[in-house]
Design a protein around this motif. Structure first.
Motif, PDB file in Angstrom:
ATOM      1  N   PHE A   1       0.839  -1.115  -0.109  1.00 41.71           N
ATOM      2  CA  PHE A   1      -0.134   0.100  -0.126  1.00 41.71           C
ATOM      3  C   PHE A   1       0.950   1.060   0.181  1.00 41.71           C
ATOM      4  CE2 PHE A   1      -3.413  -2.852   1.599  1.00 41.71           C
ATOM      5  CZ  PHE A   1      -4.192  -2.536   0.762  1.00 41.71           C
ATOM      6  N   ARG A   2       2.063   1.384   0.881  1.00 45.17           N
ATOM      7  CA  ARG A   2       2.717   2.421   1.044  1.00 45.17           C
ATOM      8  C   ARG A   2       3.373   2.577  -0.526  1.00 45.17           C
ATOM      9  NH1 ARG A   2       8.004   2.791   0.861  1.00 45.17           N
ATOM     10  NH2 ARG A   2       8.551   0.514   1.369  1.00 45.17           N
ATOM     11  N   GLU A   3       3.784   1.841  -1.260  1.00 45.30           N
ATOM     12  CA  GLU A   3       4.505   1.755  -2.445  1.00 45.30           C
ATOM     13  C   GLU A   3       3.571   2.187  -3.667  1.00 45.30           C
ATOM     14  OE1 GLU A   3       6.425  -1.899  -3.106  1.00 45.30           O
ATOM     15  OE2 GLU A   3       8.305  -1.032  -2.209  1.00 45.30           O
ATOM     16  N   MET A   4       2.403   1.845  -3.419  1.00 50.35           N
ATOM     17  CA  MET A   4       1.055   2.105  -4.561  1.00 50.35           C
ATOM     18  C   MET A   4       0.837   3.661  -4.174  1.00 50.35           C
ATOM     19  SD  MET A   4      -1.452  -1.021  -4.817  1.00 50.35           S
ATOM     20  CE  MET A   4      -1.774  -1.373  -3.034  1.00 50.35           C
ATOM     21  N   LEU A   5       1.063   4.070  -3.178  1.00 47.95           N
ATOM     22  CA  LEU A   5       0.650   5.489  -2.823  1.00 47.95           C
ATOM     23  C   LEU A   5       1.916   6.453  -3.076  1.00 47.95           C
ATOM     24  CD1 LEU A   5      -1.593   4.826   0.357  1.00 47.95           C
ATOM     25  CD2 LEU A   5      -2.269   5.686  -1.878  1.00 47.95           C
ATOM     26  N   GLY A   6       2.920   5.631  -3.544  1.00 49.91           N
ATOM     27  CA  GLY A   6       4.351   6.570  -3.636  1.00 49.91           C
ATOM     28  C   GLY A   6       4.740   7.233  -2.423  1.00 49.91           C
ATOM     29  N   ILE A   7       4.754   6.620  -1.197  1.00 45.44           N
ATOM     30  CA  ILE A   7       5.281   6.995   0.085  1.00 45.44           C
ATOM     31  C   ILE A   7       6.452   6.402   0.370  1.00 45.44           C
ATOM     32  CG2 ILE A   7       4.694   7.386   2.518  1.00 45.44           C
ATOM     33  CD1 ILE A   7       1.686   7.473   1.683  1.00 45.44           C
ATOM     34  N   LYS A   8       7.667   7.072   0.480  1.00 47.58           N
ATOM     35  CA  LYS A   8       8.755   6.616   1.076  1.00 47.58           C
ATOM     36  C   LYS A   8       8.783   6.114   2.616  1.00 47.58           C
ATOM     37  CE  LYS A   8      11.652   8.577  -2.352  1.00 47.58           C
ATOM     38  NZ  LYS A   8      12.018   7.282  -2.961  1.00 47.58           N
ATOM     39  N   GLN A   9       9.552   5.264   2.965  1.00 44.24           N
ATOM     40  CA  GLN A   9       9.826   4.482   4.214  1.00 44.24           C
ATOM     41  C   GLN A   9       9.974   5.876   5.304  1.00 44.24           C
ATOM     42  OE1 GLN A   9      12.672   1.627   3.812  1.00 44.24           O
ATOM     43  NE2 GLN A   9      11.107  -0.229   3.949  1.00 44.24           N
ATOM     44  N   GLU A  10      11.093   6.993   4.726  1.00 45.66           N
ATOM     45  CA  GLU A  10      11.210   7.855   5.505  1.00 45.66           C
ATOM     46  C   GLU A  10      10.170   8.775   5.850  1.00 45.66           C
ATOM     47  OE1 GLU A  10      12.746   7.104   2.799  1.00 45.66           O
ATOM     48  OE2 GLU A  10      14.937   6.654   3.261  1.00 45.66           O
ATOM     49  N   VAL A  11       9.318   8.996   4.991  1.00 44.08           N
ATOM     50  CA  VAL A  11       8.084   9.735   5.288  1.00 44.08           C
ATOM     51  C   VAL A  11       7.165   9.097   5.977  1.00 44.08           C
ATOM     52  CG1 VAL A  11       6.036  10.854   4.092  1.00 44.08           C
ATOM     53  CG2 VAL A  11       8.193  10.839   3.098  1.00 44.08           C
ATOM     54  N   LEU A  12       6.755   7.476   5.975  1.00 44.39           N
ATOM     55  CA  LEU A  12       6.052   6.917   6.806  1.00 44.39           C
ATOM     56  C   LEU A  12       6.499   7.062   8.418  1.00 44.39           C
ATOM     57  CD1 LEU A  12       3.710   5.390   7.380  1.00 44.39           C
ATOM     58  CD2 LEU A  12       4.899   3.222   6.723  1.00 44.39           C
ATOM     59  N   ALA A  13       8.082   6.876   8.426  1.00 43.97           N
ATOM     60  CA  ALA A  13       8.561   7.143   9.869  1.00 43.97           C
ATOM     61  C   ALA A  13       8.268   8.290  10.431  1.00 43.97           C
ATOM     62  CB  ALA A  13      10.201   6.835   9.650  1.00 43.97           C
ATOM     63  N   PHE A  14       8.436   9.420   9.422  1.00 42.83           N
ATOM     64  CA  PHE A  14       8.243  10.664  10.058  1.00 42.83           C
ATOM     65  C   PHE A  14       6.931  10.919  10.854  1.00 42.83           C
ATOM     66  CE2 PHE A  14       6.612  15.120   9.293  1.00 42.83           C
ATOM     67  CZ  PHE A  14       7.571  15.737  10.171  1.00 42.83           C
ATOM     68  N   GLU A  15       5.819  10.472   9.993  1.00 44.04           N
ATOM     69  CA  GLU A  15       4.566  10.599  10.183  1.00 44.04           C
ATOM     70  C   GLU A  15       4.123   9.593  11.629  1.00 44.04           C
ATOM     71  OE1 GLU A  15       1.900  12.379   8.912  1.00 44.04           O
ATOM     72  OE2 GLU A  15       3.558  13.427   7.861  1.00 44.04           O
ATOM     73  N   LEU A  16       4.935   8.441  11.599  1.00 46.00           N
ATOM     74  CA  LEU A  16       4.639   7.567  12.849  1.00 46.00           C
ATOM     75  C   LEU A  16       5.247   8.120  14.133  1.00 46.00           C
ATOM     76  CD1 LEU A  16       5.173   4.274  11.397  1.00 46.00           C
ATOM     77  CD2 LEU A  16       3.161   4.812  12.462  1.00 46.00           C
TER      78      LEU A  16
END
Length: 140
Positions: A20-35
Protein backbone atom coordinates in the motif's frame (compact mmCIF):
# COMPACT_ATOMS: atom_id res chain seq x y z
CA UNK A 1 -13.60 -21.71 -6.46
CA UNK A 2 -10.82 -20.89 -3.98
CA UNK A 3 -8.99 -23.97 -2.78
CA UNK A 4 -8.40 -24.65 0.90
CA UNK A 5 -4.62 -24.18 0.60
CA UNK A 6 -5.19 -20.53 -0.33
CA UNK A 7 -7.55 -20.01 2.59
CA UNK A 8 -5.01 -21.47 5.02
CA UNK A 9 -2.11 -19.26 3.85
CA UNK A 10 -1.12 -16.59 6.34
CA UNK A 11 -1.59 -13.00 5.29
CA UNK A 12 1.66 -11.07 5.63
CA UNK A 13 0.59 -7.73 7.13
CA UNK A 14 4.03 -6.13 6.89
CA UNK A 15 4.23 -6.94 3.18
CA UNK A 16 0.74 -5.48 2.75
CA UNK A 17 1.86 -2.25 4.45
CA UNK A 18 4.76 -2.10 2.00
CA UNK A 19 2.45 -2.74 -0.98
CA UNK A 20 0.00 0.00 0.00
CA UNK A 21 2.84 2.42 0.86
CA UNK A 22 4.49 1.83 -2.52
CA UNK A 23 1.19 2.09 -4.44
CA UNK A 24 0.69 5.48 -2.80
CA UNK A 25 4.25 6.57 -3.62
CA UNK A 26 5.21 7.09 0.03
CA UNK A 27 8.83 6.49 1.06
CA UNK A 28 9.76 4.65 4.26
CA UNK A 29 11.32 7.85 5.63
CA UNK A 30 8.04 9.74 5.21
CA UNK A 31 6.06 6.97 6.91
CA UNK A 32 8.61 6.99 9.76
CA UNK A 33 8.26 10.77 10.14
CA UNK A 34 4.47 10.47 10.27
CA UNK A 35 4.67 7.67 12.87
CA UNK A 36 6.64 9.88 15.27
CA UNK A 37 9.99 10.61 16.87
CA UNK A 38 10.91 7.06 17.83
CA UNK A 39 10.55 5.85 14.22
CA UNK A 40 13.11 5.84 11.40
CA UNK A 41 13.50 4.27 7.96
CA UNK A 42 15.16 1.14 9.38
CA UNK A 43 12.33 0.58 11.86
CA UNK A 44 9.74 0.91 9.06
CA UNK A 45 11.75 -1.59 7.01
CA UNK A 46 11.67 -4.05 9.92
CA UNK A 47 7.92 -3.44 10.35
CA UNK A 48 7.35 -4.34 6.70
CA UNK A 49 9.11 -7.67 7.28
CA UNK A 50 6.77 -8.70 10.10
CA UNK A 51 4.07 -11.23 9.29
CA UNK A 52 1.79 -9.87 12.01
CA UNK A 53 1.75 -6.22 13.09
CA UNK A 54 0.51 -4.99 16.48
CA UNK A 55 -3.05 -3.67 16.13
CA UNK A 56 -2.25 -0.19 17.48
CA UNK A 57 0.64 0.29 15.03
CA UNK A 58 -1.44 -1.20 12.22
CA UNK A 59 -4.21 1.32 12.98
CA UNK A 60 -1.69 4.21 12.98
CA UNK A 61 -0.19 3.13 9.65
CA UNK A 62 -3.64 2.65 8.11
CA UNK A 63 -4.61 6.17 9.17
CA UNK A 64 -1.42 7.64 7.69
CA UNK A 65 -1.86 5.71 4.43
CA UNK A 66 -5.58 6.58 4.43
CA UNK A 67 -6.63 2.96 3.92
CA UNK A 68 -8.86 0.84 6.15
CA UNK A 69 -6.88 -1.25 8.66
CA UNK A 70 -8.93 -4.24 7.42
CA UNK A 71 -7.37 -3.80 3.98
CA UNK A 72 -3.90 -4.29 5.47
CA UNK A 73 -5.08 -7.15 7.69
CA UNK A 74 -6.94 -9.06 5.00
CA UNK A 75 -5.35 -8.36 1.61
CA UNK A 76 -4.09 -11.55 0.03
CA UNK A 77 -2.50 -10.98 -3.37
CA UNK A 78 -2.73 -14.62 -4.45
CA UNK A 79 -6.44 -14.76 -3.62
CA UNK A 80 -7.07 -11.49 -5.46
CA UNK A 81 -5.27 -12.79 -8.57
CA UNK A 82 -7.15 -16.09 -8.32
CA UNK A 83 -10.54 -14.37 -8.06
CA UNK A 84 -9.76 -12.12 -11.03
CA UNK A 85 -8.49 -15.06 -13.08
CA UNK A 86 -11.62 -17.09 -12.30
CA UNK A 87 -14.00 -14.17 -12.85
CA UNK A 88 -12.65 -12.76 -16.10
CA UNK A 89 -11.48 -15.05 -18.84
CA UNK A 90 -9.63 -14.05 -21.97
CA UNK A 91 -12.61 -15.35 -23.97
CA UNK A 92 -14.93 -12.88 -22.19
CA UNK A 93 -12.56 -10.07 -23.04
CA UNK A 94 -12.27 -11.19 -26.66
CA UNK A 95 -16.05 -11.57 -27.05
CA UNK A 96 -16.69 -8.14 -25.56
CA UNK A 97 -14.03 -6.54 -27.75
CA UNK A 98 -15.47 -8.11 -30.89
CA UNK A 99 -19.05 -7.23 -29.90
CA UNK A 100 -18.10 -3.61 -29.31
CA UNK A 101 -15.99 -3.45 -32.48
CA UNK A 102 -13.12 -2.20 -30.28
CA UNK A 103 -15.14 1.01 -29.97
CA UNK A 104 -14.23 2.52 -26.61
CA UNK A 105 -16.75 5.08 -25.38
CA UNK A 106 -15.87 6.27 -21.88
CA UNK A 107 -18.82 7.12 -19.65
CA UNK A 108 -16.88 10.07 -18.20
CA UNK A 109 -15.17 13.11 -19.58
CA UNK A 110 -11.41 12.34 -19.71
CA UNK A 111 -10.58 16.03 -19.26
CA UNK A 112 -12.57 16.09 -16.01
CA UNK A 113 -10.58 13.09 -14.78
CA UNK A 114 -7.30 14.80 -15.68
CA UNK A 115 -8.38 17.92 -13.78
CA UNK A 116 -9.29 15.74 -10.76
CA UNK A 117 -5.90 14.04 -10.93
CA UNK A 118 -4.10 17.38 -11.24
CA UNK A 119 -6.02 18.80 -8.26
CA UNK A 120 -5.18 15.70 -6.20
CA UNK A 121 -1.52 16.01 -7.13
CA UNK A 122 -1.51 19.69 -6.11
CA UNK A 123 -3.13 18.80 -2.78
CA UNK A 124 -0.53 16.07 -2.14
CA UNK A 125 2.26 18.49 -3.03
CA UNK A 126 0.80 21.06 -0.62
CA UNK A 127 0.62 18.43 2.15
CA UNK A 128 4.23 17.39 1.48
CA UNK A 129 5.44 21.01 1.64
CA UNK A 130 3.62 21.46 4.96
CA UNK A 131 5.23 18.27 6.31
CA UNK A 132 8.66 19.42 5.18
CA UNK A 133 8.13 22.82 6.80
CA UNK A 134 7.14 21.10 10.06
CA UNK A 135 10.24 18.91 9.83
CA UNK A 136 12.46 21.94 9.25
CA UNK A 137 10.88 23.78 12.19
CA UNK A 138 11.32 20.68 14.36
CA UNK A 139 15.02 20.47 13.54
CA UNK A 140 15.72 24.17 14.21
Amino acid sequence: MIDTDMQNKKIHQGRNIKRFREMLGIKQEVLAFELGDDWNQKKVSLLEQKETVESDILAQVAKILKVPAEAIENFNEEQAVNVIANTYSFQDFKDNAIASGFNYQPSFNPIDKMVELYERMLEQQKEMIEKLERLIEKNN
